[in-house]
Design an enzyme around this catalytic site. Structure first.
Site, PDB file in Angstrom:
ATOM      1  N   MET A 267       0.841  -1.190   0.000  1.00  0.00           N
ATOM      2  CA  MET A 267       0.000   0.000   0.000  1.00  0.00           C
ATOM      3  C   MET A 267       0.878   1.243   0.000  1.00  0.00           C
ATOM      4  SD  MET A 267      -2.973   1.228  -0.121  1.00  0.00           S
ATOM      5  CE  MET A 267      -3.186   2.993  -0.271  1.00  0.00           C
ATOM      6  N   GLU A 268       0.528   2.198  -0.891  1.00  0.00           N
ATOM      7  CA  GLU A 268       1.380   3.343  -1.172  1.00  0.00           C
ATOM      8  C   GLU A 268       1.177   4.527  -0.256  1.00  0.00           C
ATOM      9  OE1 GLU A 268      -2.265   4.029  -3.961  1.00  0.00           O
ATOM     10  OE2 GLU A 268      -1.149   2.329  -3.158  1.00  0.00           O
ATOM     11  N   ASN A 269       0.679   4.346   0.960  1.00  0.00           N
ATOM     12  CA  ASN A 269       0.442   5.467   1.875  1.00  0.00           C
ATOM     13  C   ASN A 269       1.591   6.473   1.841  1.00  0.00           C
ATOM     14  OD1 ASN A 269      -1.671   3.645   3.096  1.00  0.00           O
ATOM     15  ND2 ASN A 269       0.176   2.602   3.783  1.00  0.00           N
ATOM     16  N   HIS A 301       6.646  -0.030  -7.691  1.00  0.00           N
ATOM     17  CA  HIS A 301       5.247   0.343  -7.926  1.00  0.00           C
ATOM     18  C   HIS A 301       4.735   1.265  -6.830  1.00  0.00           C
ATOM     19  CE1 HIS A 301       1.058  -0.475  -9.334  1.00  0.00           C
ATOM     20  NE2 HIS A 301       0.787  -0.249  -8.060  1.00  0.00           N
ATOM     21  N   GLU A 302       4.936   0.880  -5.583  1.00  0.00           N
ATOM     22  CA  GLU A 302       4.414   1.692  -4.484  1.00  0.00           C
ATOM     23  C   GLU A 302       5.150   3.021  -4.382  1.00  0.00           C
ATOM     24  OE1 GLU A 302       1.693   0.644  -3.497  1.00  0.00           O
ATOM     25  OE2 GLU A 302       1.889  -1.420  -4.191  1.00  0.00           O
ATOM     26  N   HIS A 305       3.850   5.442  -6.987  1.00  0.00           N
ATOM     27  CA  HIS A 305       2.550   6.002  -6.615  1.00  0.00           C
ATOM     28  C   HIS A 305       2.686   7.371  -5.943  1.00  0.00           C
ATOM     29  CE1 HIS A 305      -0.806   3.506  -7.614  1.00  0.00           C
ATOM     30  NE2 HIS A 305      -0.385   2.440  -6.975  1.00  0.00           N
ATOM     31  N   GLU A 324      -3.724   3.144 -10.837  1.00  0.00           N
ATOM     32  CA  GLU A 324      -3.159   1.794 -10.857  1.00  0.00           C
ATOM     33  C   GLU A 324      -2.661   1.381 -12.237  1.00  0.00           C
ATOM     34  OE1 GLU A 324      -2.292   0.410  -8.337  1.00  0.00           O
ATOM     35  OE2 GLU A 324      -3.533   1.242  -6.750  1.00  0.00           O
TER      36      GLU A 324
END
Length: 862
Positions: A267-269, A301-302, A305, A324
């Site tokens: 998850m890219e928080n 990827h994250e 983001h 995405e």
């Protein structure tokens, strides 16, 4: 006051009903008093009316009960509606305070704040923040967060949140506090918090403007040695994003935390990425080359983001592919630059065909930008991610590198700090590229995989040739009639006799239902290389003969097209074998022999090219899937390839036998080809195959070779099979991630007794539905084993349905992700189809079913 109203039926959310938020929340201050059994959350929201909108302030909640509600310092009147807190506010700006108490250790859904491995962590995408505190939990409400946490210092010595740290200190009774501030407005789904006993692998990264960023990957102390690869991948990703997209990181720290219990990959928080530990932890003994590659890709990827998802987020969840699809495209290109671009493209297309093409052809088909949903988590699909990435790739192909970069620069500049739409992105492509993409927009609104029929005509006397193309998109649920799509197809012609290029590569933009591409000066029969590089995500049907495909598999100068020709040759042979009971294996054997001995090919490419298409992909080509017939046909071809080329396989195997572990493209390719060769030696029936595999299993210095050997043994009948499985289990029984491989290897076995073995494994002391990785490793893997899952007794369907029903009570999101294989019941014979449908009906009829599973199951029955 309390007025609870319940909704009788799941609510359908429609894209066309989008309305901007009535209230905005520019600032929020959160105060957490953390404890696994009882966490108290105090929130102070600065709210502002959005323009001249009317209506109450609506703060979403899920299973929350207000302990206090105040407006501008005074107790407020409020009411509840479908879990949300509603407050009538007279003015245009107010300060709203709420207080709730939650129990992280009882949160089995793993959404919101929950406990994992003795730590506390969060997952808020898509709608988990409403399980933590009352808030307008939608992506178009962008807020600056200040977070204060207090906890027992011995139990939770590390306290992390988004942004940068601004303070910390000691409290009475062995407690401590920490405060974090995120200066960039973000939607609530990007909120993150972690409290735990963690150690950090630290590094620094200097940005292109000279700023030093502190990097840290937080894990249990014993796992620190397994984080070096992830940390190095992060640094490479940061440098790549600066070089390729001009995007620089914007905070002083970047933290990653690995947890064992996680519904997703990561998850890219903002500034605090939370990862499933399988995408962080790696060393040669416990992680395969595929694991290493996946870690690098997911870390990238994250991180990517940060711009394509965080700095610019999506206006509503129907725009999910905005962040995405674009970010998957970015991570694919990053991975391609780290090794073999050709092999990476092959892997990406294989994933698309295995997951997204069946999705497009089934009851759960939906556009890249969906029109409606009951539960948004069900739309975290291959269509949104992988097909969405292909849309970005097509636009990049149409524009060319320079204009595509100009278009992304325009997008990042124009929409920084906003919640944007897919239309905003496409408009930037048009403006910077100087093109009209009106027809291309159909890719966002039409579901289904386009089918292209291609044939070549040639007039020997005149030297004229023509490539005739026809396209169509099959009906999908709710979309019976489709308009022609804009398809960017790269094509090239080769001479059938000379083997030389007779028409250079050109980009054909197919916009009509039919088109003819003319060529002049073609003096010999042409062979067409079509959709080179997989320039469009389509199914291509041609009249090319086995000889033509064999020629292209050995001579095409586009690596993907060469691979594709080999795969099509194999596919045609297998489909014919299923239909007639026996196909002509000689062309495939000759083509594989030629590929094995081509000195210009790297081993990684050879390994991919000589692999047979999967059982499920063969089934996708048939009007009615016959799992047993496909299995027999595929095993027969594998056997003949093994026997006829046994000496070649042994030569390839011996050439790589001494390959010791090194994470490099060459070493990975050697290991990949060695394990493919081992599989073919085993398929040949060679009497020493099991011994060869067992020696490799015992002597391997890396997990790629050990698991490769175990997979070969697990599908056989040798007594060494049981020994290897026992050795593997005893060696890794205390390592959850490696034990997942043990479960998966057996679930994917081609043995006749696999259904019974999987049912027994579901009762194993180390199996638990509570951990998503473990559920996926057995149940998810088994449902991908076409022959075993579709056993004509229906036992596989019943078993998976039982597991989904049980898991739904714990974790609806993970349960729903296991359901789609049952939804393909229309593709099978009447006996299997009715059994699958019956299990879906049983799932739908289950009392208390979550809306996650209800949506998937009910749509699968429509």
């Amino acid at each position: 006051m309390l007025d609870v109203q319940n909704t009788a039926q799941p609510t359908v959310t429609r894209r066309e009903d989008y309305v901007a938020p009535a209230w905005l929340v520019p600032e929020i201050a959160l105060d957490f008093d953390l404890s696994p059994g009882e966490t108290r959350v105090r929130a102070e929201l600065s709210v502002e009316r959005n323009g001249d909108s009317s209506g109450p302030l609506r703060l979403d909640g899920d299973a929350l009960v207000p302990a206090a509600v105040r407006v501008d310092g005074a107790d407020a009147e409020w009411r509840m509606e479908d879990g949300a807190l509603l407050i009538d506010l007279p003015g245009d700006s107010h300060r709203v305070e709420t207080e709730v108490v939650i129990a992280p250790e009882r949160n089995t859904q793993l959404m919101g704040l929950y406990a994992s491995g003795g730590n506390l962590c969060t997952q808020c995408e898509a709608q988990g923040f409403r399980r933590i505190t009352f808030f307008p939990d939608r992506p178009d409400v962008l807020t600056r967060y200040r977070v204060r946490m207090a906890a027992d210092k011995a139990r939770y010595p590390v306290l992390l949140s988004n942004g940068d740290p601004v303070g910390s200190g000691e409290l009475e009774n062995g407690r401590h506090w920490a405060e974090w501030h995120d200066p960039y407005p973000k939607p609530s789904y990007l909120f993150a918090l972690v409290a735990g006993d963690l150690a950090a692998n630290r590094a620094t990264f200097t940005t292109q403007s000279g700023r030093e960023v502190t990097l840290a990957i937080w894990v249990r102390e014993r796992d620190l040695p397994k984080t070096d690869h992830a940390l190095e991948s992060l640094k490479r990703a940061m440098a790549w994003d600066e070089q390729v997209y001009g995007r620089e990181y914007d905070l002083d720290v970047f933290n990653i935390v690995a947890v064992d219990d996680f519904n997703f990959g990561a998850m890219e928080n903002k500034g605090l990425n939370i990862f499933n530990s399988r995408y962080i932890l790696a060393d040669p003994d416990t992680a395969t080359d595929h694991d290493y590659d996946a870690i690098a890709a997911v870390v990238a990827h994250e991180y990517f983001h940060n711009w394509s998802g965080n700095r610019i987020t999506c206006r509503d969840w129907f725009q999910l592919s905005l962040k995405e699809g674009f970010t998957v495209y970015r991570d694919q290109k990053f991975s391609a630059d780290q090794g073999s671009a050709a092999v990476k493209r092959i892997e990406d297309v294989r994933t698309l065909r295995a997951a997204q093409f069946p999705e497009d052809a089934g009851p759960l088909a939906h556009p890249v930008r969906p029109d409606s949903y009951i539960e948004i988590s069900n739309f975290y699909t291959a269509t949104i991610y992988n097909k969405g990435a292909e849309l970005i790739g097509m636009m990049a192909t149409i524009l060319g590198p320079e204009k595509f970069r100009a278009a992304t620069d325009l997008y990042f500049t124009r929409f920084d700090g906003t919640a944007a739409t897919c239309e905003d992105f496409v408009a930037c492509m048009e403006e910077a590229g100087g093109i009209d993409l009106t027809q291309f927009r159909l890719w966002y609104s039409q579901a289904g995989t386009p089918r292209v029929t291609a044939s070549v005509t040639h007039e020997a006397g005149s030297g004229r040739a023509a490539l005739n193309l026809r396209q169509g998109v099959p009906p999908t649920p709710g979309q019976p009639d489709k308009a022609p799509m804009l398809l960017p197809l790269k094509v090239k012609l080769f001479g059938a006799e000379s083997g030389r290029e007779i028409a250079p590569e050109q980009l054909v933009l197919l916009s009509d239902s039919e088109a003819e591409i003319a060529f002049e000066g073609v003096g010999e029969r042409p062979v067409a290389s079509i959709n080179r590089g997989f320039s469009a995500p389509v199914i291509v049907e041609t009249d090319r003969s086995a000889a033509d495909l064999g020629f292209l598999s050995g001579h095409d100068d586009d690596p993907f097209a060469r691979y594709e020709a080999m795969q099509q040759l194999m596919l045609d042979t297998l489909v014919e074998s299923v239909a007639r009971g026996r196909g002509d294996h000689a062309p495939v054997i000759d083509a594989v022999r030629h590929t094995l001995h081509d000195p210009d090919l790297d081993k990684a490419f050879i390994a991919e090219a000589v692999l047979l298409p999967s059982d499920s992909f063969v089934g996708d080509q048939m009007p009615v899937v016959d799992p047993e017939a496909i299995f027999r046909a595929r095993e027969a071809l594998r056997r003949d390839l093994g026997r006829e080329l046994e000496a070649d396989w042994r030569e390839a195997y011996e050439a790589a036998r001494a390959n010791r572990f090194e994470y490099s493209p060459a070493a990975k390719g050697a290991r990949r080809l060695k394990n493919v060769a081992l599989g073919y030696i085993n398929a040949s029936g060679a009497p020493d195959a099991a011994s060869l595999a067992f020696v490799q299993f015992e002597s391997a210095d890396n997990m790629t070779d050990r698991q490769g050997a175990l997979a070969t043994l697990a599908s056989g009948t040798s007594e060494k099979r049981v020994a290897a499985l026992d050795i593997f289990y005893n060696r890794y029984s205390d390592n959850a991630l490696v034990l997942d491989k043990w479960f998966t290897t057996q679930a994917l076995s081609s043995r006749d007794d696999t259904p019974q073995a999987v049912e027994a494994l579901a009762k194993h002391k180390d199996f638990s539905l509570a951990n998503p990785n473990r559920a996926r490793s057995l149940i998810g893997a088994f449902s991908m084993n076409q022959r075993a899952f579709h056993h004509d007794s229906g036992s596989g369907y019943r078993f998976v349905a039982d597991q989904i029903i049980a898991l739904d009570k714990l974790n609806p999101q993970t349960a729903a992700k296991l359901l789609p294989p049952l939804g393909r019941w229309r593709r099978f014979d009447e006996n299997r189809g009715e059994r699958m449908r019956s299990e879906l009906e049983r799932i739908v009829a289950t009392p208390g079913l979550s809306k996650d599973v209800f949506e998937q199951a009910s749509k699968s029955l429509d």
